[in-house]
Motif scaffolding. Structure first.
Motif, mmCIF file in Angstrom:
data_model
loop_
_atom_site.group_PDB
_atom_site.id
_atom_site.type_symbol
_atom_site.label_atom_id
_atom_site.label_comp_id
_atom_site.label_asym_id
_atom_site.label_seq_id
_atom_site.Cartn_x
_atom_site.Cartn_y
_atom_site.Cartn_z
ATOM 1 N N HIS A 170 0.792 -1.226 0.000
ATOM 2 C CA HIS A 170 0.000 0.000 0.000
ATOM 3 C C HIS A 170 0.827 1.279 0.000
ATOM 4 C CE1 HIS A 170 -3.838 -1.687 -0.366
ATOM 5 N NE2 HIS A 170 -3.636 -2.505 0.656
ATOM 6 N N SER A 171 1.323 1.648 1.144
ATOM 7 C CA SER A 171 1.967 2.948 1.209
ATOM 8 C C SER A 171 3.473 2.828 1.003
ATOM 9 C CB SER A 171 1.675 3.586 2.557
ATOM 10 O OG SER A 171 2.451 4.730 2.686
ATOM 11 N N VAL A 172 3.980 3.571 0.050
ATOM 12 C CA VAL A 172 5.413 3.538 -0.174
ATOM 13 C C VAL A 172 6.022 4.915 0.055
ATOM 14 C CG1 VAL A 172 5.424 1.653 -1.822
ATOM 15 C CG2 VAL A 172 5.117 3.975 -2.605
ATOM 16 N N ASP A 173 5.201 5.871 0.459
ATOM 17 C CA ASP A 173 5.712 7.228 0.633
ATOM 18 C C ASP A 173 6.911 7.263 1.566
ATOM 19 O OD1 ASP A 173 4.020 8.284 -1.092
ATOM 20 O OD2 ASP A 173 2.813 9.442 0.338
ATOM 21 N N GLY A 174 6.783 6.554 2.692
ATOM 22 C CA GLY A 174 7.854 6.539 3.679
ATOM 23 C C GLY A 174 9.164 6.050 3.095
ATOM 24 N N ILE A 175 9.095 4.908 2.433
ATOM 25 C CA ILE A 175 10.332 4.323 1.920
ATOM 26 C C ILE A 175 10.901 5.152 0.772
ATOM 27 C CG2 ILE A 175 9.037 2.607 0.567
ATOM 28 C CD1 ILE A 175 12.449 1.931 2.097
ATOM 29 N N LEU A 176 10.020 5.761 -0.028
ATOM 30 C CA LEU A 176 10.526 6.606 -1.111
ATOM 31 C C LEU A 176 11.268 7.819 -0.569
ATOM 32 C CD1 LEU A 176 7.797 6.555 -3.889
ATOM 33 C CD2 LEU A 176 10.191 6.005 -4.148
ATOM 34 N N ARG A 177 10.712 8.433 0.485
ATOM 35 C CA ARG A 177 11.406 9.573 1.115
ATOM 36 C C ARG A 177 12.749 9.122 1.676
ATOM 37 N NH1 ARG A 177 8.360 14.300 0.111
ATOM 38 N NH2 ARG A 177 6.700 13.196 -0.948
ATOM 39 N N LYS A 178 12.726 7.963 2.286
ATOM 40 C CA LYS A 178 13.939 7.413 2.895
ATOM 41 C C LYS A 178 15.008 7.217 1.812
ATOM 42 C CE LYS A 178 16.061 4.897 6.150
ATOM 43 N NZ LYS A 178 16.863 5.546 7.092
ATOM 44 N N ILE A 179 14.576 6.682 0.672
ATOM 45 C CA ILE A 179 15.523 6.458 -0.420
ATOM 46 C C ILE A 179 16.060 7.794 -0.934
ATOM 47 C CG2 ILE A 179 15.737 5.604 -2.789
ATOM 48 C CD1 ILE A 179 13.722 3.420 -2.029
ATOM 49 N N TYR A 180 15.174 8.773 -0.987
ATOM 50 C CA TYR A 180 15.595 10.102 -1.442
ATOM 51 C C TYR A 180 16.631 10.674 -0.480
ATOM 52 C CZ TYR A 180 15.128 14.905 -3.151
ATOM 53 O OH TYR A 180 15.369 16.145 -3.674
ATOM 54 N N ASN A 181 16.404 10.469 0.833
ATOM 55 C CA ASN A 181 17.375 10.918 1.825
ATOM 56 C C ASN A 181 18.727 10.256 1.609
ATOM 57 O OD1 ASN A 181 15.899 12.719 3.224
ATOM 58 N ND2 ASN A 181 15.212 11.295 4.797
ATOM 59 N N LEU A 182 18.690 8.947 1.406
ATOM 60 C CA LEU A 182 19.939 8.220 1.198
ATOM 61 C C LEU A 182 20.647 8.731 -0.042
ATOM 62 C CD1 LEU A 182 18.797 4.573 1.940
ATOM 63 C CD2 LEU A 182 20.150 6.048 3.400
ATOM 64 N N TYR A 183 19.843 9.012 -1.072
ATOM 65 C CA TYR A 183 20.401 9.529 -2.316
ATOM 66 C C TYR A 183 21.080 10.872 -2.069
ATOM 67 C CZ TYR A 183 20.167 11.668 -7.002
ATOM 68 O OH TYR A 183 20.454 12.306 -8.166
ATOM 69 N N SER A 184 20.426 11.750 -1.316
ATOM 70 C CA SER A 184 21.059 13.046 -1.058
ATOM 71 C C SER A 184 22.317 12.883 -0.218
ATOM 72 C CB SER A 184 20.116 14.005 -0.338
ATOM 73 O OG SER A 184 18.820 13.608 -0.448
ATOM 74 N N ASP A 185 22.241 11.998 0.784
ATOM 75 C CA ASP A 185 23.384 11.857 1.684
ATOM 76 C C ASP A 185 24.575 11.182 1.034
ATOM 77 O OD1 ASP A 185 22.152 13.135 3.689
ATOM 78 O OD2 ASP A 185 21.594 11.348 4.835
#
Lengths: 134, 179
Positions: A88-103
């Motif tokens: 269902h919800s992937v918003d959390g994990i997508l944000r997390k991946i985006y964070n990892l990408y930025s870091d």
């Protein structure tokens, strides 16, 4: 269950692709590039055929065997996450991946923007994040 | 809320288009001529001439035939993309997609006829509705119509008032029609 992740740069080039679980057909790297380019154009067109005027591009695609979630950052980079249909919800994990990408990618001084991502720390943290999210 | 319906045949031609609840983004006068000419036209595949002649002031409000081509292109590419990615080789892999303002539902018959319906994003899957349209309206009023010329190499726009009327009734009776 998260099946795979694609990162497409703002020009439509595939910069990262990783499968996490079985469930999708494996393609050649050339086919993945074509796929990313096609998706990039479709994304642009879907915002134009809206019956109500202003629309963003495609953000969730439902198919028989999977769901494809698209998250576009303000700079135009697209993160595509393929999950199984019951997810269902992937918003959390997508944000997390985006964070990892930025870091780990953007802050890496040896990374050239818009080029394929070959960063070990990003790989490690991404795999950990996806497995804890299951 | 249901916005519109496209039917494409095997030759990639749009053989039917109709719309409901659709307010165009440009001037109100044009919006009116659009909907009236569409609903009363006897030949369904008549694009509102106003929309084609007076080129859109808003770039988003595309002239109609262009819009159909884009819809067909999107559906066709997504279908190919999905069938490439999925394990099971089925033609009905692609079901729908959603953006922040609309949702596109897709159904393809074994003979290659494609039904595409656009609704607002909160509507649950309309695949069954599209199947109903095919089995109970398209088959009844188009396929079984003995007066229709039949040449599999050509495409015939659906110009059948019964089809249009029954379809309209059916869609307007759906719970998600105007909610």
């Amino acid at each position: 269950m998260i099946l795979s992740l694609y990162i497409i740069n703002k020009a439509g080039g595939l910069v990262y692709q990783r499968d996490f679980n079985e469930g999708l057909q494996r393609l050649s790297s050339n086919d993945y590039l074509i796929l990313a380019g096609t998706f990039h154009s479709i994304h642009a067109i879907t915002s134009r055929i809206s019956p109500t005027g202003n629309s963003d591009g495609l953000d969730l695609l439902e198919a028989d065997g999977f769901k494809l979630h698209c998250f576009q950052t303000v700079t135009g980079t697209k993160f595509l996450l393929v999950t199984d249909p019951s997810h269902h919800s992937v918003d959390g994990i997508l944000r997390k991946i985006y964070n990892l990408y930025s870091d780990y990618v953007m802050k890496n001084p040896f990374y050239t923007p818009e080029m394929p991502i070959r960063v070990e720390l990003f790989d490690q943290n991404l795999i950990r994040a996806v497995h804890t999210a299951l | 809320m249901i916005y519109n319906l496209y039917i494409f045949d095997r030759h990639c031609q749009c053989i039917f288009y109709t719309e409901w609840n659709r307010n165009r983004t440009t001037a109100g006068s044009r919006a009116q001529t659009d909907s009236s000419s569409l609903h009363e036209a006897t030949a369904p595949y008549v694009w509102p001439t106003a929309a084609v002649a007076g080129m859109p002031t808003d770039a988003r409000d595309l002239a109609m035939p262009d819009e159909t081509k884009l819809v067909y292109g999107v559906v066709f590419s997504l279908r190919n993309m999905v069938s490439k990615l999925s394990h099971t080789k089925e033609s009905d892999g692609f079901l729908s997609y959603r953006t922040n303002t609309y949702k596109l539902h897709y159904f393809e018959t074994a003979s290659g006829l494609k039904f595409v319906m656009l609704s607002d994003p909160t509507v649950p899957s309309l695949r069954d509705v599209l199947k109903q349209i095919y089995y109970h309206i398209y088959i009844e009023y188009v396929v079984k119509n003995a007066l229709l010329p039949h040449d599999p190499k050509l495409s015939y726009p659906i110009s059948n008032d019964y089809f249009r009327a029954v379809l309209n009734n059916y869609i307007k009776g759906l719970p998600c029609y105007q909610s």
